[in-house]
Design a protein around this motif. Structure first.
Motif, PDB file in Angstrom:
ATOM      1  N   PRO A 494       0.817  -1.204   0.000  1.00  0.00           N
ATOM      2  CA  PRO A 494       0.000   0.000   0.000  1.00  0.00           C
ATOM      3  C   PRO A 494       0.849   1.250   0.000  1.00  0.00           C
ATOM      4  CG  PRO A 494       0.061  -0.952   2.188  1.00  0.00           C
ATOM      5  CD  PRO A 494       0.732  -1.939   1.261  1.00  0.00           C
ATOM      6  N   THR A 495       0.372   2.247  -0.697  1.00  0.00           N
ATOM      7  CA  THR A 495       1.049   3.532  -0.727  1.00  0.00           C
ATOM      8  C   THR A 495       0.410   4.452   0.275  1.00  0.00           C
ATOM      9  OG1 THR A 495       1.527   3.251  -3.062  1.00  0.00           O
ATOM     10  CG2 THR A 495       1.665   5.499  -2.181  1.00  0.00           C
ATOM     11  N   ALA A 496       1.195   5.000   1.150  1.00  0.00           N
ATOM     12  CA  ALA A 496       0.629   5.865   2.182  1.00  0.00           C
ATOM     13  C   ALA A 496       0.113   7.145   1.562  1.00  0.00           C
ATOM     14  CB  ALA A 496       1.701   6.194   3.231  1.00  0.00           C
ATOM     15  N   GLY A 572     -13.096   7.723  -1.793  1.00  0.00           N
ATOM     16  CA  GLY A 572     -13.078   7.937  -3.234  1.00  0.00           C
ATOM     17  C   GLY A 572     -11.789   7.536  -3.912  1.00  0.00           C
ATOM     18  N   ARG A 573     -10.964   6.721  -3.268  1.00  0.00           N
ATOM     19  CA  ARG A 573      -9.668   6.305  -3.829  1.00  0.00           C
ATOM     20  C   ARG A 573      -9.760   4.844  -4.268  1.00  0.00           C
ATOM     21  NH1 ARG A 573      -5.851   9.303   0.744  1.00  0.00           N
ATOM     22  NH2 ARG A 573      -6.700  11.397   0.352  1.00  0.00           N
ATOM     23  N   PHE A 574     -10.494   4.654  -5.364  1.00  0.00           N
ATOM     24  CA  PHE A 574     -10.806   3.295  -5.770  1.00  0.00           C
ATOM     25  C   PHE A 574      -9.576   2.537  -6.251  1.00  0.00           C
ATOM     26  CE2 PHE A 574     -12.270   0.260  -9.074  1.00  0.00           C
ATOM     27  CZ  PHE A 574     -12.848  -0.652  -8.207  1.00  0.00           C
ATOM     28  N   GLU A 575      -8.660   3.195  -6.941  1.00  0.00           N
ATOM     29  CA  GLU A 575      -7.476   2.488  -7.436  1.00  0.00           C
ATOM     30  C   GLU A 575      -6.654   1.942  -6.275  1.00  0.00           C
ATOM     31  OE1 GLU A 575      -6.862   1.531 -10.438  1.00  0.00           O
ATOM     32  OE2 GLU A 575      -8.745   2.490 -11.027  1.00  0.00           O
ATOM     33  N   GLN A 576      -6.522   2.726  -5.233  1.00  0.00           N
ATOM     34  CA  GLN A 576      -5.812   2.234  -4.047  1.00  0.00           C
ATOM     35  C   GLN A 576      -6.575   1.073  -3.425  1.00  0.00           C
ATOM     36  OE1 GLN A 576      -5.742   4.903  -0.722  1.00  0.00           O
ATOM     37  NE2 GLN A 576      -4.219   3.723   0.419  1.00  0.00           N
ATOM     38  N   SER A 577      -7.895   1.205  -3.345  1.00  0.00           N
ATOM     39  CA  SER A 577      -8.718   0.142  -2.784  1.00  0.00           C
ATOM     40  C   SER A 577      -8.570  -1.148  -3.577  1.00  0.00           C
ATOM     41  CB  SER A 577     -10.180   0.594  -2.764  1.00  0.00           C
ATOM     42  OG  SER A 577     -11.006  -0.416  -2.261  1.00  0.00           O
ATOM     43  N   ARG A 578      -8.616  -1.028  -4.900  1.00  0.00           N
ATOM     44  CA  ARG A 578      -8.517  -2.216  -5.757  1.00  0.00           C
ATOM     45  C   ARG A 578      -7.142  -2.865  -5.632  1.00  0.00           C
ATOM     46  NH1 ARG A 578     -10.149  -1.581 -11.906  1.00  0.00           N
ATOM     47  NH2 ARG A 578      -8.495  -0.013 -11.821  1.00  0.00           N
ATOM     48  N   ALA A 579      -6.091  -2.047  -5.563  1.00  0.00           N
ATOM     49  CA  ALA A 579      -4.740  -2.601  -5.450  1.00  0.00           C
ATOM     50  C   ALA A 579      -4.561  -3.383  -4.151  1.00  0.00           C
ATOM     51  CB  ALA A 579      -3.711  -1.473  -5.526  1.00  0.00           C
ATOM     52  N   LEU A 580      -5.230  -2.944  -3.107  1.00  0.00           N
ATOM     53  CA  LEU A 580      -5.074  -3.588  -1.807  1.00  0.00           C
ATOM     54  C   LEU A 580      -5.702  -4.974  -1.759  1.00  0.00           C
ATOM     55  CD1 LEU A 580      -5.707  -0.462   0.401  1.00  0.00           C
ATOM     56  CD2 LEU A 580      -3.724  -1.958   0.641  1.00  0.00           C
ATOM     57  N   VAL A 602     -18.532  -1.865  -3.571  1.00  0.00           N
ATOM     58  CA  VAL A 602     -18.955  -0.567  -3.068  1.00  0.00           C
ATOM     59  C   VAL A 602     -17.970   0.526  -3.489  1.00  0.00           C
ATOM     60  CG1 VAL A 602     -17.787  -0.611  -0.795  1.00  0.00           C
ATOM     61  CG2 VAL A 602     -20.011   0.531  -1.055  1.00  0.00           C
ATOM     62  N   GLY A 603     -16.680   0.183  -3.558  1.00  0.00           N
ATOM     63  CA  GLY A 603     -15.705   1.168  -4.013  1.00  0.00           C
ATOM     64  C   GLY A 603     -15.921   1.533  -5.467  1.00  0.00           C
ATOM     65  N   GLY A 604     -16.134   0.529  -6.308  1.00  0.00           N
ATOM     66  CA  GLY A 604     -16.384   0.798  -7.720  1.00  0.00           C
ATOM     67  C   GLY A 604     -17.663   1.578  -7.930  1.00  0.00           C
ATOM     68  N   HIS A 606     -19.144   3.655  -5.785  1.00  0.00           N
ATOM     69  CA  HIS A 606     -18.954   5.020  -5.298  1.00  0.00           C
ATOM     70  C   HIS A 606     -18.187   5.869  -6.300  1.00  0.00           C
ATOM     71  CE1 HIS A 606     -20.746   5.142  -1.414  1.00  0.00           C
ATOM     72  NE2 HIS A 606     -20.005   4.198  -0.883  1.00  0.00           N
ATOM     73  N   THR A 607     -17.156   5.292  -6.884  1.00  0.00           N
ATOM     74  CA  THR A 607     -16.235   6.083  -7.701  1.00  0.00           C
ATOM     75  C   THR A 607     -16.543   6.038  -9.182  1.00  0.00           C
ATOM     76  OG1 THR A 607     -14.717   4.193  -7.795  1.00  0.00           O
ATOM     77  CG2 THR A 607     -14.386   5.782  -6.019  1.00  0.00           C
ATOM     78  N   GLY A 608     -17.549   5.271  -9.590  1.00  0.00           N
ATOM     79  CA  GLY A 608     -17.920   5.238 -10.997  1.00  0.00           C
ATOM     80  C   GLY A 608     -17.254   4.144 -11.795  1.00  0.00           C
ATOM     81  N   ALA A 609     -16.514   3.247 -11.147  1.00  0.00           N
ATOM     82  CA  ALA A 609     -15.932   2.096 -11.850  1.00  0.00           C
ATOM     83  C   ALA A 609     -17.014   1.017 -11.949  1.00  0.00           C
ATOM     84  CB  ALA A 609     -14.700   1.586 -11.103  1.00  0.00           C
ATOM     85  N   ILE A 610     -17.993   1.284 -12.791  1.00  0.00           N
ATOM     86  CA  ILE A 610     -19.239   0.519 -12.766  1.00  0.00           C
ATOM     87  C   ILE A 610     -19.042  -0.926 -13.215  1.00  0.00           C
ATOM     88  CG2 ILE A 610     -21.586   0.392 -13.667  1.00  0.00           C
ATOM     89  CD1 ILE A 610     -21.076   2.627 -11.635  1.00  0.00           C
ATOM     90  N   HIS A 611     -18.240  -1.145 -14.238  1.00  0.00           N
ATOM     91  CA  HIS A 611     -18.067  -2.514 -14.728  1.00  0.00           C
ATOM     92  C   HIS A 611     -17.408  -3.389 -13.659  1.00  0.00           C
ATOM     93  CE1 HIS A 611     -19.513  -1.446 -18.651  1.00  0.00           C
ATOM     94  NE2 HIS A 611     -18.612  -0.471 -18.762  1.00  0.00           N
ATOM     95  N   GLN A 612     -16.396  -2.861 -13.004  1.00  0.00           N
ATOM     96  CA  GLN A 612     -15.768  -3.586 -11.904  1.00  0.00           C
ATOM     97  C   GLN A 612     -16.778  -3.818 -10.791  1.00  0.00           C
ATOM     98  OE1 GLN A 612     -12.285  -4.770 -10.950  1.00  0.00           O
ATOM     99  NE2 GLN A 612     -13.854  -5.750  -9.679  1.00  0.00           N
ATOM    100  N   ALA A 613     -17.561  -2.808 -10.486  1.00  0.00           N
ATOM    101  CA  ALA A 613     -18.548  -2.917  -9.418  1.00  0.00           C
ATOM    102  C   ALA A 613     -19.562  -4.013  -9.729  1.00  0.00           C
ATOM    103  CB  ALA A 613     -19.257  -1.580  -9.210  1.00  0.00           C
ATOM    104  N   ARG A 614     -20.018  -4.087 -10.975  1.00  0.00           N
ATOM    105  CA  ARG A 614     -21.022  -5.104 -11.327  1.00  0.00           C
ATOM    106  C   ARG A 614     -20.431  -6.511 -11.210  1.00  0.00           C
ATOM    107  NH1 ARG A 614     -23.008  -1.304 -15.604  1.00  0.00           N
ATOM    108  NH2 ARG A 614     -25.017  -0.529 -14.840  1.00  0.00           N
ATOM    109  N   ARG A 615     -19.193  -6.673 -11.651  1.00  0.00           N
ATOM    110  CA  ARG A 615     -18.572  -8.003 -11.542  1.00  0.00           C
ATOM    111  C   ARG A 615     -18.424  -8.403 -10.076  1.00  0.00           C
ATOM    112  NH1 ARG A 615     -15.257  -5.847 -15.704  1.00  0.00           N
ATOM    113  NH2 ARG A 615     -13.627  -5.372 -14.176  1.00  0.00           N
ATOM    114  N   SER A 616     -17.990  -7.451  -9.269  1.00  0.00           N
ATOM    115  CA  SER A 616     -17.780  -7.767  -7.853  1.00  0.00           C
ATOM    116  C   SER A 616     -19.099  -7.957  -7.120  1.00  0.00           C
ATOM    117  CB  SER A 616     -16.962  -6.648  -7.187  1.00  0.00           C
ATOM    118  OG  SER A 616     -15.627  -6.665  -7.664  1.00  0.00           O
ATOM    119  N   VAL A 617     -20.134  -7.235  -7.494  1.00  0.00           N
ATOM    120  CA  VAL A 617     -21.447  -7.443  -6.892  1.00  0.00           C
ATOM    121  C   VAL A 617     -21.912  -8.873  -7.144  1.00  0.00           C
ATOM    122  CG1 VAL A 617     -23.899  -6.947  -7.286  1.00  0.00           C
ATOM    123  CG2 VAL A 617     -22.326  -5.091  -6.752  1.00  0.00           C
TER     124      VAL A 617
END
Length: 1001
Positions: A494-496, A572-580, A602-604, A606-617
């Motif tokens: 993780p990046t601080a 709102g830091r979805f890229e960091q969330s996804r990397a973790l 929920v991260g996708g 919130h931040t508009g990464a809808i395709h990722q959000a749908r797959r994860s849902v």
């Protein structure tokens, strides 16, 4: 508190009986449990009878006067004898005065006849006899005689008793009545949940009424006691912890049932209170320290007194109510209780009882230094941590108090971590946070697993409280420690973030500043149990090999990564969330997989990464649906994240299903820290589905729950959602106070602020306060793009349009449509298309406006959002009017009006009324109605008079009619006079009867 509640059926039956009296005599039985309100009902009966001119005499049994002959009738005798028209009998006079009467048993027949003569001479009279289960033998024999041989004159007897304490003598006394005597039985049942809410003067379905209803069982006496308990008594869920002082009247009322119990029966009752609810009667002899025969005799006595009841179809018994058990337990001496708990522990252990059965007794009987007791309490707390966290707190507190200072510091640390988690789950976040920070300040880095659990729990508490920077800082710092180097082999380090400095327990970032009046008070001093010896690692003395194996275990960092990913998503830091958590999405453990995809969902979203959000849902939903309730109780946070993601993705039915399951489980298992999250998600979905009354209730519950855990962000969200519902329900003036509270309760530049600021901006637009609306929305749109951005862009377009800034309105509406289309969110696209349609209408491009409004209505219908659909229909009607198509405008208006009526959305009334007013001037005059139909009466009226008649029938006042038709109120008055004359009616109600189908919307 209001008067008699929930007794309309009984009052109706009493009214019917009174109407038949004195033509018909009657015996009315009022039957109900202790505290159910029989006496209150009798009082109301007497008041009604007195108001109707009936003479009422009171009597009844008393538990302290069961040996006084005719005790239940003495008050009635005295009143009858004081009646100057009554013929007194010396024997009755002697009974009333308490003088000795020889051979009373032999003279009873004379007393019966004398009483009948007294009643006949007294005329029509109502006799009220309370507490007949305590009546003496002579009184019951007299009652039996009067029911079988009523006096010559009319008589109405009302008798109340407890069914479980109805003795064979009482049952025999009322078993037979004379044929001329009507018999009415009124069962007094527990109050319903709605009745409880009304009695409390609160909203039905709210947290407090529901909690009190469940705990009291709808019994008014218990309800009155429980409503005065402090909030701290309710940490264990629906059943309160009755550890404080009970009100004196309650103690007196309950103690009256114990005062004359035989010694063995009292010992049995106390032993049963020690064993618990329910209790096995086979344990009573050992715990009560009585011979078996004496114990069973005592059990029979307390059962006959209705202190305990046998469970239907089972061998076990339980107390009538927890309050009764609480009083019996407290009324035994402390030393006797300790000894009884020890006897119970030994008896249960001999029968093979496990930790959960033994723990309540070990907690109260063990002494400091009993390490076996510590181990048992620790194991029992582990078993119930997810399902009964308040109980786990108590057992861990007991285990820690039994552990001598300096003994087994690793075990002490583990129990402290468990305790902080349990405290957080009960909603006591303030105490949990205080203890966690104290522990972190002194806890060693070994054992590493415990350290990780401690940090993860502390971060979770900070997150729920809205302290995102604090949570991110401690998680990032912990993951950067060399001890966890081996755990990063399969995941990105993780990046601080820039603001991720680790705060001390006294530091709270600006986004989390909690006003003192909303904060949960922390303990005055650092608990001694939180002090962890600095040589704890030496005390455990793990080998180098064990340490290396632990450090190399990649699963150790999972809790930290999942928590940091959740915090990053909320920021709102979805890229960091996804990397973790990316590497956890295909983990072998389905619980880990489900939790990881819930965070991504929920991260996708919130931040508009809808395709990722749908797959994860899809992945998270599959995991949640496959788990049992008990398995799911350990990952309820993930269920909440899934539900929120689904509703943001406009999958409202699935969201409702998951959120309701999670809410039920969180309440069932006492995990109060996630209750608010589920309530908010369910409220969001209810707003979208047009369930406005439900949304208002859920928002109220959520606000109350959020305030109990001192979470300002969640309080703000609850108020924002309430404002959204109120805007539809009652318009901007009803919504404004809630939106203003939402903005005041949170800090800018957070996701919670977007909801609060956006809600207030929409309200200010409806109020015409355009500058405020614009400034609030500018703050919202300054945040990183998210899935709600099309909604905010569409709102900006409408603000600009209202302000006359057409260029900004065009640009904002086009951006909203483009971004919503890219997100593939039909509901948001529909909202954007409405804004676009209104802009096209302002530009005079009616073909484009009509197409946009049509597509908007289709989109909202497709996702099941009726109120935005109605708004699209209103817009389509305005466009049709501008195009000169009155018929199409009327049809769109009719459909919008139907939705508004179905959903109770009076906030839509102004635009609908305006459309109807404008349509009234354009539609052709209707053909003459069929004289045989209900509208035939309008034939004699002019067109304007017909309009006014329909509005009168719909309930509008003269002022409202004048505003709607844009005419003077005096003109309306003239038309009303003519309408009444022509229709040959005298009032507006007469017009309404002639035109029953009129509606004001």
């Amino acid at each position: 508190m209001p008067g008699l509640v929930g007794r309309s059926g009984q009052l109706g039956a009493w009214g019917a009986t009174l109407r038949a009296f004195p033509s018909r005599s009657a015996f009315v039985e009022v039957v109900g449990e202790p505290g159910i309100g029989k006496t209150r009902l009798l009082t109301e009966f007497a008041a009604v009878a007195t108001a109707e001119g009936r003479r009422v005499s009171w009597g009844g049994g008393s538990e302290f006067e069961q040996e006084v002959p005719f005790g239940a009738f003495l008050g009635i005798f005295d009143e009858l004898l004081r009646d100057r028209e009554a013929e007194a009998d010396p024997l009755v006079t002697a009974v009333v005065s308490g003088q000795p009467v020889s051979s009373v048993a032999a003279e009873r027949h004379r007393i019966y006849r004398a009483v009948r003569r007294l009643l006949s001479a007294a005329g029509a009279r109502v006799l009220v006899l309370d507490d007949l289960h305590w009546a003496d033998r002579a009184s019951l024999e007299l009652l039996s005689h009067l029911l079988r041989h009523p006096p010559a004159g009319p008589l109405l007897v009302v008798g109340a008793y407890r069914p479980r304490q109805c003795s064979p003598r009482l049952a025999a006394a009322i078993a037979e009545t004379a044929p001329a005597l009507d018999r009415v039985r009124l069962d007094v049942d527990p109050l319903s949940e709605d009745d409880v809410a009304e009695l409390l003067g609160a909203r039905a379905g709210g947290c407090a009424p529901r909690r009190l209803f469940l705990a009291s069982g709808g019994n008014p006496f218990y309800l009155e006691v429980l409503r005065h308990l402090p909030d701290t008594a309710w940490t264990a869920g629906p059943a309160p912890a009755l550890d404080g002082d009970l009100p004196a009247p309650v103690l007196a009322a309950l103690r009256r049932e114990l005062v004359d119990l035989p010694a063995d029966a009292l010992a049995v009752a106390r032993a049963a209170a020690v064993i618990g609810d329910p209790f096995d009667p086979s344990l009573l002899p050992e715990v009560a320290d009585l011979p078996e025969e004496a114990a069973l005799t005592g059990l029979n006595t307390v059962t006959e007194r209705d202190l305990v009841r046998q469970e239907e179809g089972r061998r076990s018994f339980r107390f009538r109510h927890p309050l009764v058990r609480s009083l019996v337990y407290r009324d035994s001496s402390g030393g006797w209780r300790i000894a009884a708990h020890d006897r119970a522990r030994r008896a249960l252990a001999a029968r093979g009882g496990g930790p959960l059965a033994l723990a309540p007794h070990v907690l109260r009987a063990a002494t400091v230094g009993d390490l076996d007791a510590v181990a048992l309490l620790r194991r029992a707390a582990t078993d119930v941590l997810d399902t009964a966290p308040a109980t786990a707190v108590e057992w861990l507190r007991g285990a820690l108090s039994l552990l001598p200072p300096g003994r087994d510091p690793a075990a002490r640390l583990e129990m402290l971590v468990m305790k902080t988690r349990a405290l957080a789950m009960t909603g006591d976040l303030g105490r949990s946070r205080e203890l966690l920070h104290d522990m972190l300040a002194s806890a060693p880095r070994r054992p590493l697993g415990l350290r990780v659990a401690l940090v993860a729990q502390c971060a979770l508490v900070e997150r729920v409280l809205g302290h995102y920077s604090a949570a991110a800082g401690m998680l990032t710092a912990e993951l950067a420690e060399p001890d966890l180097a081996g755990t990063r082999a399969h995941a990105t380090r993780p990046t601080a973030p820039p603001d991720a400095a680790v705060p001390t327990k006294a530091e709270v970032p600006s986004e989390a500043a909690v006003p003192s009046e909303a904060a949960v008070p922390s303990e005055a001093a650092v608990p001694s149990e939180a002090a962890v010896p600095t040589n704890a690692a030496d005390a455990t003395a793990p080998s180098d090999t064990a340490e290396a194996a632990e450090a190399a275990d990649p699963t150790l960092s999972h809790p930290l990564r999942l928590e940091l990913a959740t915090v990053a998503a909320l920021r709102g830091r979805f890229e960091q969330s996804r990397a973790l958590v990316a590497a956890l999405g295909d983990h072998a453990n389905r619980v880990v997989v489900t939790a990881a995809h819930a965070v991504l969902a929920v991260g996708g979203a919130h931040t508009g990464a809808i395709h990722q959000a749908r797959r994860s849902v899809e992945r998270a939903a599959a995991g949640v649906d496959a788990m049992s309730d008990r398995e799911l109780s350990g990952v309820l946070d993930a269920v909440g994240q899934l539900g929120w993601a689904e509703t943001l993705l406009e999958q409202h039915a699935a969201a409702t299903r998951h959120l309701e399951r999670g809410l039920a489980l969180s309440r069932r298992f006492g995990q109060n820290h996630v209750v608010t999250y589920f309530l908010l998600g369910r409220c969001f979905a209810a707003n979208a589905l047009g369930e406005l009354a439900t949304a208002v209730e859920l928002a109220g519950d959520a606000a109350e729950s959020a305030q109990l855990i001192a979470s300002r962000p969640m309080t703000a969200m609850a108020h924002a959602l309430r404002a959204s519902a109120e805007l539809w329900l009652s318009g901007p003036e009803g919504a404004a106070p809630w939106a203003e509270r939402a903005v005041a309760a949170t800090d800018r530049h957070t996701w919670w602020w977007d909801a609060a600021g956006g809600a207030l901006s929409r309200v200010r637009l409806a109020q015409g306060r355009l500058a405020e609306a614009r400034d609030l929305l500018a703050d919202v749109l300054s945040r990183p793009a998210g899935c709600m951005r099309p909604t905010w862009l569409a709102l900006r377009a409408e603000i600009a349009l209202a302000a006359g800034d057409l260029p900004l309105a065009r640009r904002s509406a086009a951006e909203a449509v483009d971004e919503a289309t890219a997100l593939e969110l039909a509901g948001q696209r529909g909202g954007a298309l409405v804004a676009a349609a209104r802009v096209h209408l302002a530009d005079g491009r009616l073909d484009l406006a009509e197409d946009a409004a049509r597509r908007a209505e289709e989109d909202q219908h497709a996702v099941g959002q009726p109120l935005p659909r109605a708004r699209a229909l209103v817009t389509a009607a305005e466009i049709a009017l501008a195009a000169g198509d009155a018929a199409a405008a009327a049809e769109h208006t009719r459909r919008a009006k139907a939705i508004a009526r179905e959903r109770g959305a009076t906030g839509l009334r102004p635009p609908v009324l305006d459309l109807e007013r404008r349509l009234g001037a354009r539609l052709p005059r209707p053909s003459e109605p069929d004289p045989a139909g209900g509208a035939g009466v309008l034939g004699a009226l002019t067109g304007r008079e017909r309009q006014i008649a329909q509005l009168l029938a719909a309930g509008l006042s003269n002022k409202e009619i004048a505003e709607r038709l844009v005419i003077a109120p005096r003109t309306v008055e003239t038309h009303v006079t003519r309408v009444l004359r022509k229709l040959a009616v005298r009032s507006r109600a007469g017009v309404a009867r002639l035109l029953p189908d009129s509606d004001p919307v």
